[in-house]
Design a protein around this motif. Structure first.
Motif, mmCIF file in Angstrom:
data_model
loop_
_atom_site.group_PDB
_atom_site.id
_atom_site.type_symbol
_atom_site.label_atom_id
_atom_site.label_comp_id
_atom_site.label_asym_id
_atom_site.label_seq_id
_atom_site.Cartn_x
_atom_site.Cartn_y
_atom_site.Cartn_z
ATOM 1 N N GLU A 4 27.437 25.952 53.347
ATOM 2 C CA GLU A 4 28.087 27.183 52.925
ATOM 3 C C GLU A 4 27.428 28.375 53.623
ATOM 4 O O GLU A 4 26.207 28.439 53.744
ATOM 5 N N PRO A 5 28.204 29.319 54.107
ATOM 6 C CA PRO A 5 27.617 30.483 54.793
ATOM 7 C C PRO A 5 26.816 31.348 53.812
ATOM 8 O O PRO A 5 27.126 31.420 52.621
ATOM 9 N N GLU A 6 25.765 31.968 54.322
ATOM 10 C CA GLU A 6 24.960 32.847 53.482
ATOM 11 C C GLU A 6 25.745 34.114 53.158
ATOM 12 O O GLU A 6 26.410 34.692 54.012
ATOM 13 N N LEU A 7 25.668 34.506 51.899
ATOM 14 C CA LEU A 7 26.414 35.680 51.454
ATOM 15 C C LEU A 7 25.516 36.911 51.411
ATOM 16 O O LEU A 7 24.332 36.817 51.098
ATOM 17 N N SER A 8 26.114 38.043 51.690
ATOM 18 C CA SER A 8 25.378 39.301 51.556
ATOM 19 C C SER A 8 25.202 39.601 50.066
ATOM 20 O O SER A 8 25.843 39.003 49.203
ATOM 21 N N THR B 221 41.526 31.744 44.422
ATOM 22 C CA THR B 221 41.760 32.142 45.818
ATOM 23 C C THR B 221 40.747 33.179 46.280
ATOM 24 O O THR B 221 40.193 33.094 47.384
ATOM 25 N N GLU B 222 40.483 34.166 45.419
ATOM 26 C CA GLU B 222 39.546 35.221 45.788
ATOM 27 C C GLU B 222 38.125 34.686 45.939
ATOM 28 O O GLU B 222 37.382 35.102 46.843
ATOM 29 N N MET B 223 37.715 33.754 45.051
ATOM 30 C CA MET B 223 36.361 33.201 45.148
ATOM 31 C C MET B 223 36.193 32.396 46.434
ATOM 32 O O MET B 223 35.148 32.456 47.092
ATOM 33 N N GLU B 224 37.239 31.632 46.809
ATOM 34 C CA GLU B 224 37.162 30.867 48.046
ATOM 35 C C GLU B 224 37.068 31.801 49.249
ATOM 36 O O GLU B 224 36.344 31.519 50.213
ATOM 37 N N ALA B 225 37.784 32.914 49.181
ATOM 38 C CA ALA B 225 37.751 33.875 50.293
ATOM 39 C C ALA B 225 36.364 34.505 50.429
ATOM 40 O O ALA B 225 35.869 34.715 51.540
ATOM 41 N N VAL B 226 35.725 34.812 49.295
ATOM 42 C CA VAL B 226 34.386 35.410 49.337
ATOM 43 C C VAL B 226 33.366 34.403 49.860
ATOM 44 O O VAL B 226 32.494 34.750 50.666
ATOM 45 N N LYS B 227 33.469 33.165 49.408
ATOM 46 C CA LYS B 227 32.519 32.138 49.853
ATOM 47 C C LYS B 227 32.623 31.903 51.350
ATOM 48 O O LYS B 227 31.620 31.659 52.025
ATOM 49 N N GLY B 228 33.849 31.964 51.881
ATOM 50 C CA GLY B 228 34.044 31.682 53.291
ATOM 51 C C GLY B 228 34.066 30.184 53.559
ATOM 52 O O GLY B 228 33.767 29.369 52.688
ATOM 53 N N GLN B 229 34.441 29.832 54.758
ATOM 54 C CA GLN B 229 34.508 28.424 55.138
ATOM 55 C C GLN B 229 33.124 27.889 55.501
ATOM 56 O O GLN B 229 32.322 28.593 56.116
ATOM 57 N N PRO B 230 32.817 26.646 55.102
ATOM 58 C CA PRO B 230 31.540 26.037 55.508
ATOM 59 C C PRO B 230 31.431 26.015 57.037
ATOM 60 O O PRO B 230 32.430 25.850 57.741
#
Length: 578
Positions: free
Chosen positions: A249-253, A292-301
């Motif tokens: 999972e990408p690192e989130l700000s 949908t919004e949570m998936e968008a915030v998480k981003g693609q692995p």
């Protein structure tokens, strides 16, 4: 025709068409096409003595209908010998052009079969099935070769033997338009819609599948992988000697993390509410929106750039007719590209080896044997740690190719089944296993050296799920020729009973997977046992291929299994009770 009168009974000068409306419309079509003039006279019969409704009813009820075969041949005569277009014929007889085209297609069926149809030996549905081909000899050959089952479906199967159904995943992937554009032929009967039919050239279809997969692979290559292999079937065996890496999972700000937590809190509130009461449509819509919004915030692995620089991917045809892409495989010859990325050995480990090297080998063996005995006893007193140690050994050999890292002399060897059954890797069970493997792997560290420490932090539930997956991949209940020991197979039966295995929910006999590979006597006995004595007797005089297909239809959804797939009868009750 009938005179039209106004409300006071006076003639209006216009007429009603009592019978012959289709013929009237045909003349109007001829006017539009300038075949006749608008003022040309057309002979009509004016009947003022009889009731108009009675006249109309008499024409449609009392008259004798033509046999459908006569209608087919009459339309064909107008089209082939008189040169009339389908639209003209349709207009003259008050039907649609599509109906005329169907009739013309039916008229092309073998005259010999049409004679059988006239005598009542063929139904209209059977005649329509023969329209898959215009070859009269082939039509008659199929009719004469059919056994007791002469239904429309049996006719279609015989006429399309060796062809590919349009519903096949290869056909769905390539598409009818691309196949036809490449010179392929699609055979259809009158029941097929524009998306149905059969692809008559399987070799061409296979080439088009590979070509389209190659196009799809270009996008995967653009991601930077060292190699990309294009293959029609994804083969798990081909990847068994490769190590696989997975995206993270990408690192989130900080801002994105706060937003995700806020969305998750609202989502949890709605989920908790749903446990006690039914959500309104607005609430359900909000749940979907939050997901949908949570998936968008998480981003693609994303994959590590170093993994991409050393790894590859497979592009193949998926089970549902789409593209299947499996990424993250590291071949043994590419491992060198990743050398030095592993965790360096600790100074303690280096010092330990130096001290051992200064002692005689025999003495080292004696000392470490004493230590092993003490360690065994200590492990025996800690079932929780023993459990983790077993999971560690199994996970290391299942998820990390070629890793012999555990001090336990046990390992999990994955048994591949694709060599026994074609397409096994695309079965629902194999796909579920692959999805679970990928899911579990995401929770494991990238390097096997870190596995032990990671497992110490797992919950009991996580450990048990991981162990169950690893153990399941080692199950080998395949009966092979010349097997020396019956004990593993007896254990497989006991294991099947313990998990209440019910093969009727996952397998049923077909001409491909069973009936076409056994003798006629075995087929008849299967139908006798699974259906009835009468049904079995109907198969007796059929040839082997026809018998296998007929038995497949008779046994469908009957829950019949060959003996090799059944649990021993004496223990079924115990298994169900468990």
């Amino acid at each position: 025709m009938e005179l039209e009168r106004d409300g006071e009974g006076r003639e209006t000068g216009h007429y009603f068409v009592t019978i012959g409306e289709g013929r009237r419309l045909a003349q109007l079509l001829r006017v539009r096409r300038r075949q006749i003039k608008k003022a040309d006279l057309i002979r009509c019969v004016l009947d003022t003595e009889h009731d108009a409704h009675e006249i109309s009813l008499a024409e449609n009820v009392i008259r004798s209908s033509m046999h459908p075969a006569d209608e087919f041949e009459a339309f064909a005569l107008l089209h082939n010998e008189k040169g009339m277009a389908a639209d003209d014929i349709a207009a003259r007889f008050g039907v649609t052009p599509a109906v005329v085209k169907e009739r013309l297609k039916l008229a092309a069926v073998s005259p010999a079969l049409m004679a059988v149809y006239r005598e009542g030996g063929l139904s209209l549905e059977q005649v329509m099935a023969f329209t898959l081909t215009d070859d009269h000899a082939r039509q008659q050959e199929v009719w004469q070769g059919l056994g007791w089952d002469k239904g429309a479906d049996a006719i279609r199967r015989a006429l399309t033997e060796g062809q590919v159904d349009a519903g096949d995943r290869r056909g769905r992937f390539v598409g009818a338009d691309a196949y036809v554009a490449a010179g392929g032929v699609i055979t259809r009967d009158l029941f097929d819609d524009e998306n149905g039919g059969y692809f008559a050239d399987p070799a061409l279809l296979d080439r088009l599948v590979l070509a389209k997969l190659e196009q799809e692979a270009q996008a995967v290559r653009a991601e930077g992988w060292v190699w990309v292999t294009v293959t029609p079937e994804y083969d798990f065996r081909a990847t068994s000697t490769m190590r696989r890496v997975y995206p993270s999972e990408p690192e989130l700000s900080t801002k994105a993390q706060r937003k995700l937590e806020k969305l998750a809190a609202e989502y949890d509130e709605l989920e908790a509410l749903a446990e006690n009461e039914e959500l309104t449509e607005a609430m359900q819509a909000r749940v979907s929106q939050l997901e949908t919004e949570m998936e968008a915030v998480k981003g693609q692995p994303v994959y590590d750039t170093a993994d991409i620089a050393a790894g590859g991917a497979f592009v193949s045809l998926g089970y549902e007719g789409g593209v299947r892409v499996e990424r993250g495989f590291i071949r043994k010859e590419d491992e060198a590209a990743m050398a030095g990325r592993g965790e360096p050995e600790t100074d303690g480990a280096s010092e330990g080896r130096e001290s051992i090297a200064s002692l005689p080998e025999k003495l080292v063996a004696q000392l470490t044997a004493h230590r092993t005995a003490v360690l065994r006893e200590a492990v025996a007193q800690r079932p929780d740690i023993a459990f983790i140690a077993v999971v560690h050994a199994f996970a290391a050999s299942t998820f990390y190719v070629g890793s012999r890292i555990s001090c336990l002399d046990i390992s999990a060897r994955t048994v591949y089944l694709s060599g026994y059954v074609a397409g096994m890797d695309e079965s629902p069970q194999a796909r579920a296993c692959g999805d679970r493997q990928a899911e579990l792997a995401k929770a494991l560290p990238a390097y096997v050296q870190d596995l032990w420490d990671a497992l110490l932090g797992f919950t009991q539930e996580q450990l048990m799920r991981l162990l169950a997956h690893c153990a399941a991949l080692t199950v080998d209940a395949v009966v092979r020729p010349g097997a020396s020991s019956p004990q593993p197979l007896k254990h497989a039966e006991a294991l099947s009973q313990a998990v209440s295995l019910d093969m009727t929910a996952h397998w049923q006999p077909t001409a491909t997977n069973y009936l076409g590979q056994v003798t006629k006597a075995v087929i008849v006995e299967a139908v006798r046992e699974g259906v009835s004595e009468e049904a079995a007797a109907q198969l007796a005089d059929l040839k082997k291929p026809a018998m296998a297909e007929a038995a497949e239809r008779l046994l469908a959804d009957k829950g019949w299994l060959p003996q090799v797939l059944r649990l021993p009868q004496r223990q079924v009750g115990d298994a169900m009770a468990a």
